[in-house]
Structure formats: structure tokens, C-alpha cells
Design an enzyme around this catalytic site. Structure first.
Site, short mmCIF file in Angstrom:
data_model
loop_
_atom_site.label_atom_id
_atom_site.label_comp_id
_atom_site.label_asym_id
_atom_site.label_seq_id
_atom_site.Cartn_x
_atom_site.Cartn_y
_atom_site.Cartn_z
N LYS A 93 73.36 43.10 5.04
CA LYS A 93 72.51 42.54 4.34
C LYS A 93 73.07 41.97 3.04
CE LYS A 93 68.83 44.60 6.48
NZ LYS A 93 69.24 45.74 7.59
O1 LIG Z 1 63.20 43.75 9.08
C1 LIG Z 1 64.03 44.88 9.13
C2 LIG Z 1 65.67 44.06 8.92
C3 LIG Z 1 66.25 45.28 9.71
N1 LIG Z 1 65.79 46.41 10.54
C4 LIG Z 1 66.81 46.95 10.81
O2 LIG Z 1 66.87 47.30 12.07
C5 LIG Z 1 66.94 48.77 12.78
C6 LIG Z 1 65.34 49.09 13.48
O3 LIG Z 1 65.49 50.58 13.57
P1 LIG Z 1 64.22 51.33 14.67
O4 LIG Z 1 64.90 52.56 14.76
O5 LIG Z 1 64.58 50.72 15.70
O6 LIG Z 1 63.48 51.43 13.80
C7 LIG Z 1 67.54 50.05 11.61
O7 LIG Z 1 68.14 49.67 11.28
C8 LIG Z 1 66.66 48.90 9.75
O8 LIG Z 1 67.19 48.93 9.04
C9 LIG Z 1 64.37 46.65 10.67
O9 LIG Z 1 64.11 48.07 10.73
N2 LIG Z 1 63.56 46.02 9.94
#
Ligand SMILES: O=c1ccn([C@@H]2O[C@H](COP(=O)(O)O)[C@@H](O)[C@H]2O)c(=O)[nH]1
Length: 275
Positions: A93
Site C-alpha cells: 500500500k
Molecule cells: O481492503 C483490504 C485491503 C487489504 N487487505 C489485506 O488482505 C489480507 C486479508 O487477510 P485475512 O486474514 O484473510 O482477513 C490482509 O493482509 C489485509 O491487510 C484487506 O484485508 N482488505
């Protein structure tokens, strides 16, 4: 990797699963702490166990940079270990004034300079065109712009209405298409925002979407697939914690594989229905 190569992988593996390597030293099985590089050892075993079900891996950079030089080394080893056919995403990001963005781009794309050679990096769009362009100057690399994120706070700015009656995230989607094509730009759309996918597809019919938020955040894979899929699939659906922490014991990799297979099997059915 080109868009059609990515689509080929999706068809071959019958999967559009992206596994998030959000590897937290506090959460990995205790026995791995004896390894020389516990974070890499965890990732290595997760990748070995899951790569037949996934077309992409997304290390979230926060989980590595928090540990300084050692964390960057674990990240580099992980990236080198990911099978070449898988699309790699640095979830960092980033985004700054152009001069600085150029260096961020080198950090993730220029192997000679940083040792890292990701296929793509996530970028925040809010500093505008000159902050994004330097990432787009790298051949065969992708920028994944944050459009409508999965978190509750996305409503604070992203869904605000503008004078032209568009919501801010719609303007991000529309405007950024002037900066690069669907061969180099993707967008982040949270699975928790699946109700907005039809609208989003009307603005960006051809682009791939990176969709985090199934699994631990509760988004629906079926809704995402139904409303988000395009003719080349156009989706990379990320799940991190629900897969990599399916077990905290010695069987963690085996359990991660079972979870990944479950998601892939569901995806296979959606590809048959919605593609
Ligand atoms: O909108 C967003 C952007 C990035 N993320 C990132 O994706 C993963 C989600 O992890 P889970 O454990 O499957 O919830 C994580 O790295 C976030 O920083 C997001 O969730 N939403």
C-alpha cells in the site's frame, strides 16, 4: 506475467485463490521457533502444501518489515520460493510524490537494486497520477490500486459523494484508467463490499480485481464470484488467516492445504457457472 498468462493459470488450476502470507511470529506453531528463520520455514511449508490450489501469493509487507533486516530477508527467501507460475503481490500500500514512488517501485520490482522481483504491488491512489505513474513504468509489472477496501473505515472517505454525484471510489476507478491499461492495473475491492461489484464491473469490465475479505473477514465467495467475474475470470480472491492458521499445531501445513482445497473446489464450481 500478462493478463492472459494469469487467466491460463486460473483455468489450469481451476482456481483464482490468492493465499495471503500474513505470517505472524506470535501465531506460528511453537515448534517452528527453533528453525533458523521461523517465518520463512512457516511460509515454505505453507507454499509446499498449498501451491496446487492457488494461483497467487500475497505477502503483506507489514509482517516482514516489522522485523527490520531479518524480516526483509525472510520476505526475499519467501518470494524466491514461490513457484514461478504463481502471481506474486507485495501488499505494501505504497504511494508518494513521484520522485519517492520511483524508489518504492524499485524496492518491489527491481531485483538488481533490492533483491525483490514481485509481479505487483498494492498502491494507495489518493496522491494522484504522479504518485502512481512511476510504478507503471516497469515493464511486465502490475499496480493494484486500492478502490473500495474491505474494512469498516472505508466509508469514511471511499464512499463519500462528490460534486459529480459519483462516490470517491468510483472516481478512482474511472480516472485511473487514463493512467494505465487493464494489462497493468488491477483494483482492490473488499469481499465485504460484494454488493457494489455490479456497479464496479460497469466501470472496470476488463480489469482484474484483488478481493480480500473472505475467510476471517466473513465476505461471501459466492457473491464475489457471481457479481465480480468477467470473461477472463478477472478475480484474485485472497484469504490469509483462515488458510495459514487453520491449525496452530504440527499439522498446520496439512490443515492449510485442506482449507485451500476447500476454497479451490468452490471456485471450480463458480468458474463452471459464472465464467
Ligand atoms: O481492503 C483490504 C485491503 C487489504 N487487505 C489485506 O488482505 C489480507 C486479508 O487477510 P485475512 O486474514 O484473510 O482477513 C490482509 O493482509 C489485509 O491487510 C484487506 O484485508 N482488505
Amino acid at each position: 506475467m500478462t493478463k492472459s498468462q494469469l487467466f491460463e493459470q486460473i483455468l489450469q488450476k481451476q482456481s483464482y485463490l490468492c493465499i495471503g502470507l500474513d505470517t505472524d511470529i506470535q501465531k506460528i506453531p511453537r515448534h517452528l521457533l527453533q528453525a533458523k528463520d521461523p517465518i520463512f520455514e512457516f511460509n515454505r511449508q505453507i507454499i509446499d502444501a498449498t501451491h496446487q490450489y492457488a494461483v497467487s501469493y500475497k505477502p503483506n509487507i507489514a509482517f516482514y518489515e516489522a522485523f527490520g533486516a531479518k524480516g526483509w530477508e525472510s520476505l526475499q527467501k519467501t518470494l524466491e520460493y514461490i513457484p514461478k507460475e504463481c502471481f506474486t503481490i507485495a501488499d505494501a500500500k505504497r504511494g508518494d510524490i513521484g520522485n519517492t514512488s520511483g524508489l518504492y517501485a524499485r524496492a518491489f520490482f527491481d531485483e538488481q537494486s533490492s533483491g525483490l522481483n514481485f509481479d505487483s504491488v498494492t498502491v494507495a491512489p489518493y496522491m494522484g497520477e504522479d504518485s502512481v505513474k512511476p510504478f507503471l513504468e516497469f515493464a511486465d509489472k502490475w499496480v493494484i490500486l486500492l478502490a473500495l477496501t474491505s474494512n469498516a473505515g472505508s466509508k469514511d472517505f471511499q464512499t463519500l459523494s462528490l460534486a459529480n454525484e459519483k462516490q470517491l471510489f468510483e472516481e478512482v476507478l474511472a480516472k485511473s484508467q487514463e493512467w494505465g491499461s487493464s494489462e497493468q492495473l488491477m483494483y482492490v475491492v473488499g469481499a465485504t463490499k460484494a454488493d457494489m461489484l455490479q456497479k464496479i464491473r460497469s466501470i472496470v469490465p476488463e480489469h482484474f480485481l484483488l478481493v480480500p475479505g473472505v475467510g476471517a473477514q466473513g465476505g461471501s465467495l459466492e457473491e464475489v464470484s457471481k457479481f465480480g467475474m468477467n470473461k477472463q475470470c478477472g478475480l484474485l480472491v485472497n484469504s490469509s488467516r483462515a488458510i495459514i492458521y487453520a491449525s496452530s499445531d504440527e499439522d498446520f501445513a496439512e490443515k492449510a492445504a485442506l482449507e485451500a482445497k476447500k476454497v479451490q473446489t468452490e471456485m471450480q464450481a463458480y468458474l463452471a457457472t459464472y465464467l
